[in-house]
Design an enzyme around this catalytic site. Structure first.
Site, PDB file in Angstrom:
ATOM      1  N   SER A  66       0.816  -1.231   0.000  1.00  0.00           N
ATOM      2  CA  SER A  66       0.000   0.000   0.000  1.00  0.00           C
ATOM      3  C   SER A  66       0.846   1.277   0.000  1.00  0.00           C
ATOM      4  O   SER A  66       1.881   1.352   0.681  1.00  0.00           O
ATOM      5  CB  SER A  66      -0.898   0.011   1.241  1.00  0.00           C
ATOM      6  N   TYR A 109      -2.068   5.422  -4.511  1.00  0.00           N
ATOM      7  CA  TYR A 109      -3.088   6.470  -4.404  1.00  0.00           C
ATOM      8  C   TYR A 109      -2.454   7.693  -5.038  1.00  0.00           C
ATOM      9  O   TYR A 109      -1.388   8.134  -4.587  1.00  0.00           O
ATOM     10  CB  TYR A 109      -3.404   6.780  -2.935  1.00  0.00           C
ATOM     11  N   THR A 129      -5.612   2.561  -7.143  1.00  0.00           N
ATOM     12  CA  THR A 129      -6.909   2.415  -6.467  1.00  0.00           C
ATOM     13  C   THR A 129      -7.790   3.604  -6.831  1.00  0.00           C
ATOM     14  O   THR A 129      -7.404   4.754  -6.630  1.00  0.00           O
ATOM     15  CB  THR A 129      -6.713   2.310  -4.946  1.00  0.00           C
ATOM     16  N   LYS A 162      -7.801  -0.775  -9.441  1.00  0.00           N
ATOM     17  CA  LYS A 162      -8.464  -1.490  -8.340  1.00  0.00           C
ATOM     18  C   LYS A 162      -9.682  -0.697  -7.882  1.00  0.00           C
ATOM     19  O   LYS A 162      -9.587   0.507  -7.635  1.00  0.00           O
ATOM     20  CB  LYS A 162      -7.498  -1.663  -7.165  1.00  0.00           C
ATOM     21  N   HIS A 204     -13.443  -2.330  -1.844  1.00  0.00           N
ATOM     22  CA  HIS A 204     -12.564  -1.870  -0.769  1.00  0.00           C
ATOM     23  C   HIS A 204     -12.897  -2.605   0.541  1.00  0.00           C
ATOM     24  O   HIS A 204     -12.799  -2.046   1.628  1.00  0.00           O
ATOM     25  CB  HIS A 204     -12.700  -0.359  -0.591  1.00  0.00           C
TER      26      HIS A 204
HETATM   27  C1  FNR Z   1      -7.652  -1.769   3.098  1.00  0.00           C
HETATM   28  N1  FNR Z   1      -7.793  -1.668   1.722  1.00  0.00           N
HETATM   29  C2  FNR Z   1      -6.948  -0.821   1.023  1.00  0.00           C
HETATM   30  N2  FNR Z   1      -7.019  -0.784  -0.339  1.00  0.00           N
HETATM   31  C3  FNR Z   1      -6.149  -0.006  -1.044  1.00  0.00           C
HETATM   32  O1  FNR Z   1      -6.231   0.008  -2.276  1.00  0.00           O
HETATM   33  N3  FNR Z   1      -5.195   0.720  -0.390  1.00  0.00           N
HETATM   34  C4  FNR Z   1      -5.063   0.728   0.956  1.00  0.00           C
HETATM   35  O2  FNR Z   1      -4.175   1.365   1.504  1.00  0.00           O
HETATM   36  C5  FNR Z   1      -5.986  -0.048   1.703  1.00  0.00           C
HETATM   37  N4  FNR Z   1      -5.932  -0.074   3.078  1.00  0.00           N
HETATM   38  C6  FNR Z   1      -6.722  -0.939   3.774  1.00  0.00           C
HETATM   39  C7  FNR Z   1      -6.574  -1.030   5.155  1.00  0.00           C
HETATM   40  C8  FNR Z   1      -7.323  -1.954   5.869  1.00  0.00           C
HETATM   41  C9  FNR Z   1      -7.135  -2.035   7.354  1.00  0.00           C
HETATM   42  C10 FNR Z   1      -8.223  -2.805   5.198  1.00  0.00           C
HETATM   43  C11 FNR Z   1      -9.006  -3.849   5.937  1.00  0.00           C
HETATM   44  C12 FNR Z   1      -8.387  -2.709   3.833  1.00  0.00           C
HETATM   45  C13 FNR Z   1      -8.743  -2.546   0.999  1.00  0.00           C
HETATM   46  C14 FNR Z   1      -8.079  -3.872   0.651  1.00  0.00           C
HETATM   47  O3  FNR Z   1      -7.070  -3.707  -0.305  1.00  0.00           O
HETATM   48  C15 FNR Z   1      -9.074  -4.881   0.069  1.00  0.00           C
HETATM   49  O4  FNR Z   1      -9.758  -4.313  -1.013  1.00  0.00           O
HETATM   50  C16 FNR Z   1     -10.088  -5.417   1.095  1.00  0.00           C
HETATM   51  O5  FNR Z   1      -9.530  -5.500   2.376  1.00  0.00           O
HETATM   52  C17 FNR Z   1     -10.586  -6.798   0.644  1.00  0.00           C
HETATM   53  O6  FNR Z   1     -11.571  -7.279   1.496  1.00  0.00           O
HETATM   54  P1  FNR Z   1     -11.298  -8.346   2.678  1.00  0.00           P
HETATM   55  O7  FNR Z   1     -10.440  -9.449   2.120  1.00  0.00           O
HETATM   56  O8  FNR Z   1     -10.636  -7.581   3.769  1.00  0.00           O
HETATM   57  O9  FNR Z   1     -12.672  -8.796   3.015  1.00  0.00           O
END
Ligand code: FNR
Length: 385
Positions: free
Chosen positions: A129, A157, A183, A255, A279
């Site tokens: 990330s 981002y 994203t 994404k 997300h």
């Molecule tokens: C995320 N997600 C996320 N996505 C992204 O593109 N950049 C990011 O920095 C983050 N940060 C982030 C932090 C936390 C704590 C969570 C739980 C999620 C979303 C992540 O990439 C993903 O899309 C989801 O977490 C997928 O769903 P599940 O597997 O958690 O159910």
């Protein structure tokens, strides 16, 4: 078998009950989740595991995979089967990647380093990330040393300062990242009530270290909308996707694409793939589950580029179902953080290992020798089955 206090440990002797003072074994991803909830404080739990608003999409993501049914075929030759997939010109040992997740040092002091070591050792991919709490160069260095590793991608981002964004991309390229994941579904944070109610704040020792030195965006004038006249002036649009494609030699995946027309536009404008994602239910609540959204995106992309999916993957059967619906691979989010909180790198490795093992078992029991056979494993009521 991994125990809650330490990983890994000796399994109990068959036929003997576990010692009464031993914590229960961690056998499933749900066990890791329960344990993570015990070891983390309330605000950290709310930030890491919560969703947006009423958490309707968050809940739907898991239930939608569970609701899909599998239809096994029997007596098929399965010897020599495998979980390998081809993705962006590489053969991967398995179709699993760790989803990009911010601030992993909240879950464990080793943070992204532990996740990277575990993912690499298990042959899974890693999407790192922009808001990670370790330096991208350090984590990439750890991941890239493993011979059987999966792909290493950098999640981007777009930052208000495009010059800063360009430098970030150049750093990712120089560090050995093999693709960028832009994203596009979070121009602003979702309404994260649970997190706000808990009073969550990043502790001083955890920060987005790769964004150090970035200037904050201009704020709106008095009386204007802080969102529409402030933050959203810098939100990415299709022309920024074109700009990104023009400044990097790396493949770029988008994404957070869920509408079939957006998916088509992404591929037509040069994206190397799309990731169907809501997300993890953290942005727009009441969106459909990704299991519901995936088939229409796969149809729109029509095999011209890989389509990946994340959200609610908690079992090997979920992975098989995603592949059956046309995914090229899946990303796993919160379960990795559960493993990380449970036992650091060993916990993440155990979570990924469980998913890989469960996927193999699901394939064998469905009559799938390889993941090319997955579409035939899905139950579709009607005369064809
Ligand atoms: C995320 N997600 C996320 N996505 C992204 O593109 N950049 C990011 O920095 C983050 N940060 C982030 C932090 C936390 C704590 C969570 C739980 C999620 C979303 C992540 O990439 C993903 O899309 C989801 O977490 C997928 O769903 P599940 O597997 O958690 O159910």
């Amino acid at each position: 078998m991994l125990r809650a206090d330490q990983a890994p440990t000796t399994p109990p002797t068959p036929g003997q009950p576990p010692h009464p003072h031993q914590p229960p074994p961690l056998l499933t991803l749900a066990d890791h989740e329960r344990h993570a909830l015990e070891v983390l404080d309330g605000p950290t739990r709310a930030y890491l595991f919560g969703g947006a608003a009423d958490e309707i999409t968050l809940a739907k993501n898991t239930t939608a995979w569970r609701a899909l049914e599998l239809m096994p075929r029997v007596l098929r030759p399965l010897a020599g089967g495998h979980t390998r997939v081809n993705l962006l010109g590489r053969t991967l040992p398995c179709p699993l990647l760790v989803a990009p997740m911010a601030s992993q040092r909240l879950a464990h002091p080793d943070g992204e380093h532990a996740t990277a070591l575990a993912a690499a050792a298990l042959g899974c991919g890693l999407v790192f990330s922009t808001q990670a709490s370790t330096l991208l160069e350090d984590t990439a260095g750890l991941f890239l040393t493993e011979a059987v590793r999966g792909p290493l991608w950098f999640q981007l981002y777009l930052q208000p300062d495009r010059g800063f964004t360009r430098e970030l991309v150049q750093r990712a390229e120089a560090a050995g990242f093999e693709a960028l994941v832009l994203t596009v579904d979070a121009p602003v944070n979702g309404v994260r009530d649970a997190e706000i109610r808990s009073g969550f704040q990043l502790p001083p020792q955890v920060s987005a270290v790769n964004l150090r030195g970035m200037q904050p965006p201009n704020s709106a004038a008095p009386g204007q909308s802080a969102l529409f006249n402030g933050l959203l002036h810098h939100a990415p649009t299709w022309s920024d996707v074109e700009w990104l494609l023009s400044i990097t030699h790396l493949p770029v995946l988008l994404k957070g694409v869920v509408h079939p027309d957006d998916a088509r536009q992404a591929i037509d404008c040069g994206a190397a793939g799309v990731i169907v994602s809501n997300h993890g239910g953290r942005t727009l609540d009441t969106m459909p589950a990704t299991a519901t959204l995936l088939p229409r995106v796969v149809q729109a992309v029509a095999g011209d580029a890989p389509v990946l999916v994340d959200g609610g993957i908690r079992r090997g059967t979920d992975v098989l179902k995603a592949m059956a619906l046309g995914a090229s691979a899946v990303l796993v989010g919160r379960p990795v953080l559960h493993g990380l909180a449970s036992a650091g790198a060993a916990g993440v490795a155990h979570v990924l290992r469980l998913l890989r093992d469960e996927l193999e078992i699901a394939m064998a029991l469905s009559g799938c020798r390889t993941l090319d056979d997955a579409p035939g494993a899905l139950w579709a009521p009607g005369p064809s089955q």
